[in-house]
Design an enzyme around this catalytic site. Sequence first.
Site, PDB file in Angstrom:
ATOM      1  N   ARG A  12       1.059 -14.267   1.825  1.00  0.00           N
ATOM      2  CA  ARG A  12       0.509 -14.403   3.200  1.00  0.00           C
ATOM      3  C   ARG A  12      -0.892 -14.774   3.212  1.00  0.00           C
ATOM      4  O   ARG A  12      -1.787 -14.448   2.456  1.00  0.00           O
ATOM      5  CB  ARG A  12       0.241 -12.638   3.715  1.00  0.00           C
ATOM      6  CG  ARG A  12       1.812 -12.105   3.845  1.00  0.00           C
ATOM      7  CD  ARG A  12       1.544 -10.637   4.295  1.00  0.00           C
ATOM      8  NE  ARG A  12       1.607  -9.571   3.098  1.00  0.00           N
ATOM      9  CZ  ARG A  12       1.426  -8.494   3.330  1.00  0.00           C
ATOM     10  NH1 ARG A  12       1.276  -7.848   4.514  1.00  0.00           N
ATOM     11  NH2 ARG A  12       0.983  -7.751   2.313  1.00  0.00           N
ATOM     12  N   LYS A  70      15.617  -2.412   2.571  1.00  0.00           N
ATOM     13  CA  LYS A  70      14.514  -2.316   1.648  1.00  0.00           C
ATOM     14  C   LYS A  70      14.544  -0.795   1.067  1.00  0.00           C
ATOM     15  O   LYS A  70      14.531  -0.748  -0.077  1.00  0.00           O
ATOM     16  CB  LYS A  70      13.187  -2.492   2.524  1.00  0.00           C
ATOM     17  CG  LYS A  70      11.961  -2.514   1.631  1.00  0.00           C
ATOM     18  CD  LYS A  70      10.700  -2.509   2.092  1.00  0.00           C
ATOM     19  CE  LYS A  70       9.617  -3.686   2.068  1.00  0.00           C
ATOM     20  NZ  LYS A  70       8.312  -3.694   2.819  1.00  0.00           N
ATOM     21  N   LEU A 118      -7.467  -0.768  -3.011  1.00  0.00           N
ATOM     22  CA  LEU A 118      -6.425  -1.394  -4.065  1.00  0.00           C
ATOM     23  C   LEU A 118      -6.452  -2.933  -3.938  1.00  0.00           C
ATOM     24  O   LEU A 118      -6.484  -3.418  -2.970  1.00  0.00           O
ATOM     25  CB  LEU A 118      -5.152  -0.690  -4.125  1.00  0.00           C
ATOM     26  CG  LEU A 118      -3.904  -0.893  -3.035  1.00  0.00           C
ATOM     27  CD1 LEU A 118      -3.513  -2.415  -3.009  1.00  0.00           C
ATOM     28  CD2 LEU A 118      -2.925   0.127  -3.079  1.00  0.00           C
ATOM     29  N   GLU A 147      -7.781   2.499   2.140  1.00  0.00           N
ATOM     30  CA  GLU A 147      -7.323   1.962   0.669  1.00  0.00           C
ATOM     31  C   GLU A 147      -8.069   0.747   0.239  1.00  0.00           C
ATOM     32  O   GLU A 147      -8.313   0.027   0.995  1.00  0.00           O
ATOM     33  CB  GLU A 147      -5.912   1.778   0.648  1.00  0.00           C
ATOM     34  CG  GLU A 147      -5.106   1.352  -0.508  1.00  0.00           C
ATOM     35  CD  GLU A 147      -5.760   2.439  -1.794  1.00  0.00           C
ATOM     36  OE1 GLU A 147      -5.412   3.545  -1.657  1.00  0.00           O
ATOM     37  OE2 GLU A 147      -6.163   2.132  -2.689  1.00  0.00           O
ATOM     38  N   ASP A 172      10.624   3.629   5.664  1.00  0.00           N
ATOM     39  CA  ASP A 172      10.405   2.548   6.144  1.00  0.00           C
ATOM     40  C   ASP A 172      11.443   2.146   7.275  1.00  0.00           C
ATOM     41  O   ASP A 172      12.711   2.991   7.516  1.00  0.00           O
ATOM     42  CB  ASP A 172      10.658   1.231   5.204  1.00  0.00           C
ATOM     43  CG  ASP A 172       9.839   0.019   5.424  1.00  0.00           C
ATOM     44  OD1 ASP A 172       8.733  -0.102   4.957  1.00  0.00           O
ATOM     45  OD2 ASP A 172      10.009  -0.634   6.465  1.00  0.00           O
ATOM     46  N   VAL A 201       0.700  -1.453   0.028  1.00  0.00           N
ATOM     47  CA  VAL A 201      -0.032  -0.133  -0.008  1.00  0.00           C
ATOM     48  C   VAL A 201       0.924   1.239   0.110  1.00  0.00           C
ATOM     49  O   VAL A 201       0.679   2.194  -0.852  1.00  0.00           O
ATOM     50  CB  VAL A 201      -0.969   0.129   1.321  1.00  0.00           C
ATOM     51  CG1 VAL A 201      -1.587   1.160   1.393  1.00  0.00           C
ATOM     52  CG2 VAL A 201      -2.024  -1.148   0.986  1.00  0.00           C
ATOM     53  N   GLY A 252      -8.157 -15.572   0.834  1.00  0.00           N
ATOM     54  CA  GLY A 252      -6.843 -15.620   1.653  1.00  0.00           C
ATOM     55  C   GLY A 252      -6.120 -14.117   1.388  1.00  0.00           C
ATOM     56  O   GLY A 252      -6.779 -13.231   1.070  1.00  0.00           O
ATOM     57  N   CYS A 301      -5.174  -9.377   3.639  1.00  0.00           N
ATOM     58  CA  CYS A 301      -6.589  -8.567   3.899  1.00  0.00           C
ATOM     59  C   CYS A 301      -7.700  -9.289   4.749  1.00  0.00           C
ATOM     60  O   CYS A 301      -7.957  -9.194   5.563  1.00  0.00           O
ATOM     61  CB  CYS A 301      -6.949  -7.691   2.787  1.00  0.00           C
ATOM     62  SG  CYS A 301      -5.616  -6.289   2.726  1.00  0.00           S
TER      63      CYS A 301
HETATM   64  N1  LIG Z   1      -2.108  -5.287   0.718  1.00  0.00           N
HETATM   65  C1  LIG Z   1      -3.294  -4.808   0.300  1.00  0.00           C
HETATM   66  O1  LIG Z   1      -3.777  -5.315  -0.818  1.00  0.00           O
HETATM   67  C2  LIG Z   1      -3.822  -3.847   1.128  1.00  0.00           C
HETATM   68  C3  LIG Z   1      -4.960  -3.007   0.596  1.00  0.00           C
HETATM   69  C4  LIG Z   1      -5.886  -2.293   1.071  1.00  0.00           C
HETATM   70  C5  LIG Z   1      -5.504  -1.954   2.445  1.00  0.00           C
HETATM   71  N2  LIG Z   1      -4.383  -2.550   3.183  1.00  0.00           N
HETATM   72  C6  LIG Z   1      -3.872  -2.296   4.600  1.00  0.00           C
HETATM   73  O2  LIG Z   1      -2.887  -1.333   4.417  1.00  0.00           O
HETATM   74  C7  LIG Z   1      -1.944  -1.762   5.571  1.00  0.00           C
HETATM   75  C8  LIG Z   1      -0.595  -1.934   4.965  1.00  0.00           C
HETATM   76  O3  LIG Z   1      -0.614  -3.252   4.202  1.00  0.00           O
HETATM   77  P1  LIG Z   1       0.543  -3.685   3.482  1.00  0.00           P
HETATM   78  O4  LIG Z   1       0.170  -4.957   2.775  1.00  0.00           O
HETATM   79  O5  LIG Z   1       1.078  -2.314   2.687  1.00  0.00           O
HETATM   80  O6  LIG Z   1       1.706  -4.202   4.358  1.00  0.00           O
HETATM   81  P2  LIG Z   1       3.288  -4.575   4.042  1.00  0.00           P
HETATM   82  O7  LIG Z   1       3.503  -5.496   5.209  1.00  0.00           O
HETATM   83  O8  LIG Z   1       3.342  -4.934   2.785  1.00  0.00           O
HETATM   84  O9  LIG Z   1       3.935  -3.126   4.438  1.00  0.00           O
HETATM   85  C9  LIG Z   1       4.057  -2.475   5.545  1.00  0.00           C
HETATM   86  C10 LIG Z   1       5.636  -1.624   5.778  1.00  0.00           C
HETATM   87  O10 LIG Z   1       5.384  -0.636   6.780  1.00  0.00           O
HETATM   88  C11 LIG Z   1       6.581  -0.903   7.402  1.00  0.00           C
HETATM   89  N3  LIG Z   1       6.661  -0.414   8.778  1.00  0.00           N
HETATM   90  C12 LIG Z   1       6.208  -0.999   9.771  1.00  0.00           C
HETATM   91  N4  LIG Z   1       6.350  -0.016  11.047  1.00  0.00           N
HETATM   92  C13 LIG Z   1       6.838   0.974  10.519  1.00  0.00           C
HETATM   93  C14 LIG Z   1       7.362   2.336  10.907  1.00  0.00           C
HETATM   94  N5  LIG Z   1       7.200   2.183  12.348  1.00  0.00           N
HETATM   95  N6  LIG Z   1       7.883   3.055  10.272  1.00  0.00           N
HETATM   96  C15 LIG Z   1       8.308   2.899   8.825  1.00  0.00           C
HETATM   97  N7  LIG Z   1       7.780   1.696   8.268  1.00  0.00           N
HETATM   98  C16 LIG Z   1       7.242   0.899   9.087  1.00  0.00           C
HETATM   99  C17 LIG Z   1       7.285  -2.369   7.110  1.00  0.00           C
HETATM  100  O11 LIG Z   1       8.540  -2.393   7.293  1.00  0.00           O
HETATM  101  C18 LIG Z   1       6.706  -2.632   5.806  1.00  0.00           C
HETATM  102  O12 LIG Z   1       7.640  -2.363   4.930  1.00  0.00           O
HETATM  103  C19 LIG Z   1      -2.637  -2.826   6.275  1.00  0.00           C
HETATM  104  O13 LIG Z   1      -3.541  -2.074   7.441  1.00  0.00           O
HETATM  105  C20 LIG Z   1      -3.537  -3.366   5.324  1.00  0.00           C
HETATM  106  O14 LIG Z   1      -4.669  -4.172   5.865  1.00  0.00           O
HETATM  107  C21 LIG Z   1      -3.567  -3.492   2.351  1.00  0.00           C
END
Ligand SMILES: NC(=O)c1ccc[n+]([C@@H]2O[C@H](COP(=O)([O-])OP(=O)(O)OC[C@H]3O[C@@H](n4cnc5c(N)ncnc54)[C@H](O)[C@@H]3O)[C@@H](O)[C@H]2O)c1
Length: 423
Positions: free
Chosen positions: A324, A36, A149, A147, A31, A12, A253, A256
């Site tokens: 995941r 990364k 997406l 979000e 991050d 995201v 799965g 989310c």
């Molecule tokens: N993946 C999806 O399809 C999707 C879609 C909509 C909403 N979301 C929501 O968005 C959120 C993020 O999901 P994602 O899939 O992108 O997660 P992700 O695990 O892919 O990425 C999260 C990132 O945050 C970083 N992070 C953690 N703590 C941090 C901090 N204190 N400072 C800086 N970086 C930090 C991690 O290192 C990681 O790179 C979740 O709440 C998820 O439910 C995800």
Amino acid sequence: MSKIAVIGTGYVGLTTGACFASLGHDVVCADIDAAKVARLQRGEVPILEAGLDNLVREGIDGGRLSFVVGAATAAADCEFAYLCVPTPQSTDGSADLSYIEDAAREIGPVLGPETVVVNKSTVPVGSTRVVERALGRSDVYVVSNPEFLREGSAIHDFLNPDRIVIGAEDQDAAVRVSSLYLGITAPVIVTDPASAETIKYAANAFLATKISFINAVAAVCEAVGADIKDVALGMGYDTRIGHEFLKPGPGWGGSCFPKDTRAMVRIAEDAGYDFNLLKGVVNVNDEQLNRVAEKIVAQAGGSVQGKVIGVWGLTFKARTDDLRESPSLEIIGRLVERGATVRGFDPSGPGPLEGLEVVDDPYAAVERAHVLAVLTEWDEFRWLDLDKVKDLMAAHKVVDARNLLDRSAFVRRGFEYEGIGRS
Ligand SMILES: NC(=O)c1ccc[n+]([C@@H]2O[C@H](COP(=O)([O-])OP(=O)(O)OC[C@H]3O[C@@H](n4cnc5c(N)ncnc54)[C@H](O)[C@@H]3O)[C@@H](O)[C@H]2O)c1
């Protein structure tokens, strides 16, 4: 154009950062994972997402997108700070807000007055207050902007959303957030934070319900001799129902749906409502994983002990590298527990995985296999050489848990083919 800090560069955050930069904003992504960040600074995108590498490179080259380690470094000089950190499931089913709180605590001291902190992570009702408390600031705004997406088409979905949802107590802050999306044509729903947060969970819960529903109908189809493909087609033409999310499969799965459905059950429970319908949706999904595992066991002759199962597809869906909560891995785990040897192939090229042998060629996956199980709907599986597959396998049995392949092409070659919801 605005200065935006994006905290978290996962699926995201990186999409959000690269897309906002493509709209002309100045974006700094942060991050905690230094390795990364180093890769991103070199323009290397660590995830598989169509078009993302080009957009990231364009942003870097155009001087509008940069990457730093640490949320505070990014947030020090921003007008908007987007929180895109994980909200995984806690042991009690609720959403774990510790990443959100940590990120908010980090940026609180460095934010300029009037900064808008935006929750893009999926968070339960009341999280705006949690962020406000963690920030420890009364001169900044907290807004919810969930979000929607889909991994695999994240860039497209961000830039062409069905809607933009903004939940804010303060109308000016809501207008400021909506202005970030100038250039995107979509309905903008401005509401209160609780409604915005509920929209996100309710949308995911509804999509999971649709999939569980069609999987349950597929089970009925098998019992009564109907064909789920025709049934879903006939249902989908009803505009009140629609064709989307009416494909049966091994169960839902990903990162989310599993956590968000459980979190919604928990949110409702905490608020005094027993969300029985959604509990049923979760149970049907678990049953579906079992039903597919049982189909594979049946094709193996009633036991997978000592048998080789070749698996095509390991990610939770096609066109992503995200493993995941993948139904494929869940089903593989159930087969391995029962004594199977599993050899798996996935076009995303995952590294080694526990419990199975990951191979880098679909044909290697079926060598001396007793059953071929198709568990993710990658398009490339349609074009493989079935004569070669037949020559390589020890027995000619297929479980196509996505109804992806041409059944008649297998049957013609003497395979026993088992799909989902088709007799
Ligand atoms: N993946 C999806 O399809 C999707 C879609 C909509 C909403 N979301 C929501 O968005 C959120 C993020 O999901 P994602 O899939 O992108 O997660 P992700 O695990 O892919 O990425 C999260 C990132 O945050 C970083 N992070 C953690 N703590 C941090 C901090 N204190 N400072 C800086 N970086 C930090 C991690 O290192 C990681 O790179 C979740 O709440 C998820 O439910 C995800």
